[in-house]
Motif scaffolding. Structure first.
Motif, PDB file in Angstrom:
ATOM      1  N   GLU A 218      56.184 -27.653  55.456  1.00 20.47           N
ATOM      2  CA  GLU A 218      55.864 -28.427  56.897  1.00 20.47           C
ATOM      3  C   GLU A 218      56.897 -29.375  57.181  1.00 20.47           C
ATOM      4  O   GLU A 218      57.225 -29.755  58.115  1.00 20.47           O
ATOM      5  CB  GLU A 218      54.314 -28.856  56.847  1.00 20.47           C
ATOM      6  CG  GLU A 218      53.264 -27.762  56.926  1.00 20.47           C
ATOM      7  CD  GLU A 218      51.959 -28.280  56.577  1.00 20.47           C
ATOM      8  OE1 GLU A 218      51.021 -27.562  56.924  1.00 20.47           O
ATOM      9  OE2 GLU A 218      51.686 -29.373  56.083  1.00 20.47           O
TER      10      GLU A 218
ATOM     11  N   ILE B 248      60.003 -27.986  58.546  1.00 21.38           N
ATOM     12  CA  ILE B 248      59.759 -27.603  59.916  1.00 21.38           C
ATOM     13  C   ILE B 248      59.790 -28.653  60.756  1.00 21.38           C
ATOM     14  O   ILE B 248      60.452 -28.564  62.004  1.00 21.38           O
ATOM     15  CB  ILE B 248      58.611 -26.836  60.015  1.00 21.38           C
ATOM     16  CG1 ILE B 248      58.731 -25.262  59.303  1.00 21.38           C
ATOM     17  CG2 ILE B 248      58.095 -26.363  61.383  1.00 21.38           C
ATOM     18  CD1 ILE B 248      57.283 -24.583  59.094  1.00 21.38           C
TER      19      ILE B 248
ATOM     20  N   SER C  83      60.506 -25.940  65.441  1.00 16.36           N
ATOM     21  CA  SER C  83      59.656 -24.761  65.403  1.00 16.36           C
ATOM     22  C   SER C  83      60.526 -23.453  64.911  1.00 16.36           C
ATOM     23  O   SER C  83      61.768 -23.273  65.506  1.00 16.36           O
ATOM     24  CB  SER C  83      58.900 -24.498  66.762  1.00 16.36           C
ATOM     25  OG  SER C  83      58.122 -25.243  66.946  1.00 16.36           O
ATOM     26  N   PRO C  84      59.920 -22.715  64.164  1.00 18.67           N
ATOM     27  CA  PRO C  84      60.495 -21.196  63.656  1.00 18.67           C
ATOM     28  C   PRO C  84      61.086 -20.286  64.673  1.00 18.67           C
ATOM     29  O   PRO C  84      60.196 -20.088  65.570  1.00 18.67           O
ATOM     30  CB  PRO C  84      59.663 -20.704  62.795  1.00 18.67           C
ATOM     31  CG  PRO C  84      58.834 -21.838  62.219  1.00 18.67           C
ATOM     32  CD  PRO C  84      58.654 -22.700  63.439  1.00 18.67           C
TER      33      PRO C  84
ATOM     34  N   TYR D 130      68.389 -20.112  60.446  1.00 16.71           N
ATOM     35  CA  TYR D 130      67.502 -21.038  60.496  1.00 16.71           C
ATOM     36  C   TYR D 130      66.420 -21.148  58.918  1.00 16.71           C
ATOM     37  O   TYR D 130      66.122 -22.067  58.647  1.00 16.71           O
ATOM     38  CB  TYR D 130      66.514 -20.779  61.599  1.00 16.71           C
ATOM     39  CG  TYR D 130      65.319 -21.781  61.967  1.00 16.71           C
ATOM     40  CD1 TYR D 130      65.110 -22.992  62.341  1.00 16.71           C
ATOM     41  CD2 TYR D 130      63.909 -21.165  60.828  1.00 16.71           C
ATOM     42  CE1 TYR D 130      63.916 -23.842  62.200  1.00 16.71           C
ATOM     43  CE2 TYR D 130      62.831 -22.084  61.084  1.00 16.71           C
ATOM     44  CZ  TYR D 130      63.101 -23.166  61.590  1.00 16.71           C
ATOM     45  OH  TYR D 130      61.800 -24.066  61.546  1.00 16.71           O
TER      46      TYR D 130
ATOM     47  N   LEU E  47      65.889 -23.781  56.076  1.00 20.88           N
ATOM     48  CA  LEU E  47      64.551 -23.973  55.970  1.00 20.88           C
ATOM     49  C   LEU E  47      64.298 -23.925  54.478  1.00 20.88           C
ATOM     50  O   LEU E  47      63.659 -24.792  53.563  1.00 20.88           O
ATOM     51  CB  LEU E  47      63.620 -23.163  56.686  1.00 20.88           C
ATOM     52  CG  LEU E  47      62.140 -23.464  56.335  1.00 20.88           C
ATOM     53  CD1 LEU E  47      61.607 -24.598  57.019  1.00 20.88           C
ATOM     54  CD2 LEU E  47      61.068 -22.242  57.075  1.00 20.88           C
TER      55      LEU E  47
END
Length: 638
Positions: A351, A354, A359-360, A403, A407
């Motif tokens: 979290e 992110i 946002s993904p 991305y 992450l």
């Protein structure tokens, strides 16, 4: 008795725990009860308000209990008619941790604690009612519009699903208390308490407790002028002192203080007042212990903003594991609690990444694999994970993968700072090989299972132990569908997995001695992970896949389930389940002692009994090995 009190007594006798009291007792309570009318949305008490001298029963209407979490008001419970709430003053003197607010126009009865306490102390059923309700977390009353006799504490501590952990949770207490003799002068004792900042002194003869003097005794008996400061402490001490064993749990300590209306407990060798003093437990110690409750830890994790905050919580988890093991709490229970907290930490790390990255760009699933995926990570071992993202258009694929790789890298770095080392084999979502689209993962599992071992296609069996930490459940389900489709009649795959399970070196020599490391840093030590635990893990996984047991990852639970799926060999599976727990406990104790993964056991430090226990835990492995050979028609060299 006046008619209002009579009406209240009649109402109370319909609900637990009041139904255990006589009409006479209820009448005594009822005449002291205050009736409180609350308009809609009116608060009876709020977070951080000083505690009241009463607790409450809902007479009509509905009361919401809420907390502030993540800057939002979260309703934890709705109290309907007959529900008790606001019990915090029974247990702690610090402020309310919740807000109680009328959902609609409501009437509550305020029952003074001073009036009710004697009935609690003298009535086992009433005390047991409290005990059971605190042990078995009260269901949310919205599930039952007419839930009767539910107790809801206004402390966050009790509303968590793991609140029964209090009954296992040990207490840290003062093992070096102030001790004085009966003839000591009050003035000298008061001075000593002020200098040391201790709020109690145990009065002893030959280290056997006679009584206790607390701040309260000083203020109520000396400061008020009832006794001069020149008297001896035996004139003002509280007696008898309430004594306990040192392994008293948090809940037991709270209930003893409640029952006896005291603020301190004296720890003695055998828990009676006839043996020597070992320490003193104060109300403050109980409040400190509440901070290490699993439910509280999970709430703190959800609010954490950095790796360093998460690391502090992980250290407290290690302490919780240690005290739980010392108290001989079942390892299965400790594993469940630990995995919940571990998962919460992993989820929060994702979290936080992110929040930084935005946002993904697509749906995804972060899966823990290996010991984390099996919920067997009691110690701080390395992290193993994979990331699955949904299929996207070709032109978006590179950006989407970039991305998720970023992450993965941010999250694994955060987890490394928390204390979970990076996987030495690179089995992590930050590795581009293990961060890919659903279609690519399906191809990967197909390849592993249809042609294991071909063209360097060596399947690492830990990829079959996975658990969703964050993201879309459907993506995990899609992986499971492929796995269980491919196990059907797949002799080649089971040959490969079976031989892999048999390849581990035997834990015992031909002469039944431990097979120890022959050279290097761990020379003469026993590798409990590779030689003892992993063969059981591998065997459980192999049979779980063979018998089509979906969604069961934990080795102990797998063996227990196999006793049902393959009853002919249930004894072997049961023996393996028990062996796994014993070996895991050995490893955990070794890891806690040396602050490492506990992989290598120093046999010289084991007692003769422990060596025998360890050796006995290795015996079921031979039976498991023979079962693998016969079930999959393998020799060790096939």
């Amino acid at each position: 008795m006046n008619s209002i009190a009579e009406h209240i007594a009649d109402f109370l006798k319909e609900y637990s725990p009041f139904d255990h009291l006589t009409i006479q007792e209820l009448s005594e309570i009822a005449v002291n009860i205050r009736v409180v009318n609350l308009q809609k949305h009116k608060a009876l008490f709020q977070i951080n308000d000083l505690v009241h001298d009463s607790f409450y029963v809902v007479a009509s209407g509905v009361i919401d209990l809420s907390i502030i979490a993540d800057a939002e008001e979260t309703i934890l419970n709705k109290c309907h008619v007959g529900a008790l709430f606001g019990l915090r003053p029974f247990f702690a003197k610090n402020n309310y941790r919740m807000t109680a607010k009328a959902r609609e126009e409501s009437i509550v009865y305020a029952i003074p604690i001073a009036v009710f306490r004697p009935f609690l102390a003298n009535n086992a059923e009433v005390l047991n009612f409290l005990l059971e309700n605190f042990a078995n977390n009260t269901p949310n009353s919205k599930d039952s519009e007419n839930l009767r006799g539910n107790i809801i504490s206004d402390s966050v501590f009790y509303t968590d699903q793991q609140s029964e952990m209090q009954f296992f949770q040990s207490l840290s207490y003062n093992t070096n208390p102030l001790i004085t003799n009966a003839g000591s002068i009050v003035k000298d004792v008061a001075q000593l308490m002020a200098e040391t900042r201790f709020n109690s002194t145990i009065v002893c003869e030959n280290n056997i407790p006679l009584g206790i003097v607390t701040d309260t005794d000083m203020s109520s008996k000396i400061a008020t002028g009832r006794f001069p400061v020149t008297v001896s402490v035996d004139k003002i001490m509280s007696k008898p002192v309430i004594t306990v064993l040192e392994n008293v749990s948090l809940a037991e300590a709270q209930l003893l203080m409640l029952k006896n209306n005291v603020t301190h407990l004296c720890v003695t060798i055998d828990g009676t007042d006839t043996t020597e003093v070992k320490g003193v437990i104060s109300e403050h110690d109980l409040i400190i212990a509440q901070a290490s409750n699993p439910g509280v830890l999970i709430k703190e994790i959800k609010r954490s903003q950095s790796a360093s905050e998460l690391k502090q919580i992980r250290v407290r988890l290690t302490n919780l594991v240690q005290t739980s093991i010392q108290k001989n709490i079942p390892l299965t229970h400790i594993s469940n609690i630990t995995s919940e907290i571990n998962f919460a930490i992993l989820k929060r790390a994702i979290e936080l990444s992110i929040l930084d990255l935005g946002s993904p760009p697509a749906r995804f699933a972060w899966l823990s694999i290996g010991s984390q995926g099996r919920k067997e990570q009691l110690l701080l071992t390395d992290q193993d994970s994979i990331l699955v993202f949904e299929d996207v258009a070709d032109e978006k694929y590179r950006d989407v993968k970039d991305y998720f790789l970023t992450l993965g890298k941010r999250t694994t770095l955060t987890l490394e700072k928390v204390g979970y080392e990076l996987c030495p084999n690179g089995h992590m979502a930050s590795n581009m090989i293990w961060c890919k689209s659903l279609t690519d993962w399906i191809k990967q599992y197909d390849s592993w299972m249809k042609a294991p071992g071909e063209k360097n296609n060596n399947v690492s069996s830990i990829f079959f132990d996975y658990e969703l930490i964050f993201g879309d459940q459907k993506l995990e389900d899609a992986i499971s569908t492929v796995v269980f489709k491919n196990v059907k009649n797949n002799t080649l795959f089971f040959d490969y997995l079976g031989n892999d399970a048999l390849r581990k070196h035997s834990p015992l020599t031909f002469f039944k001695n431990f097979n120890v490391e022959e050279e290097g840093l761990y020379k003469n030590m026993f590798d409990i992970k590779t030689r003892a635990i992993m063969p059981l893990v591998d065997g459980a996984r192999l049979f779980t896949l063979y018998f089509d047991l979906k969604g069961i990852n934990n080795t102990y639970v797998r063996f227990k389930q196999l006793t049902i799926s393959d009853p002919k060999h249930s004894e072997i599976y049961l023996n393996c389940a028990e062996a796994f727990l014993t070996l895991s406990k050995f490893r955990t104790l070794e890891g806690l002692k040396n602050e490492n993964s506990g992989q290598y056991i120093n046999l010289e430090e084991l007692s003769k009994i422990d060596k025998e226990k360890l050796k006995n835990a290795l015996l079921p492995m031979k039976e498991l090995e023979e079962l693998i050979k016969s079930k999959f028609q393998l020799t060790q060299f096939s």
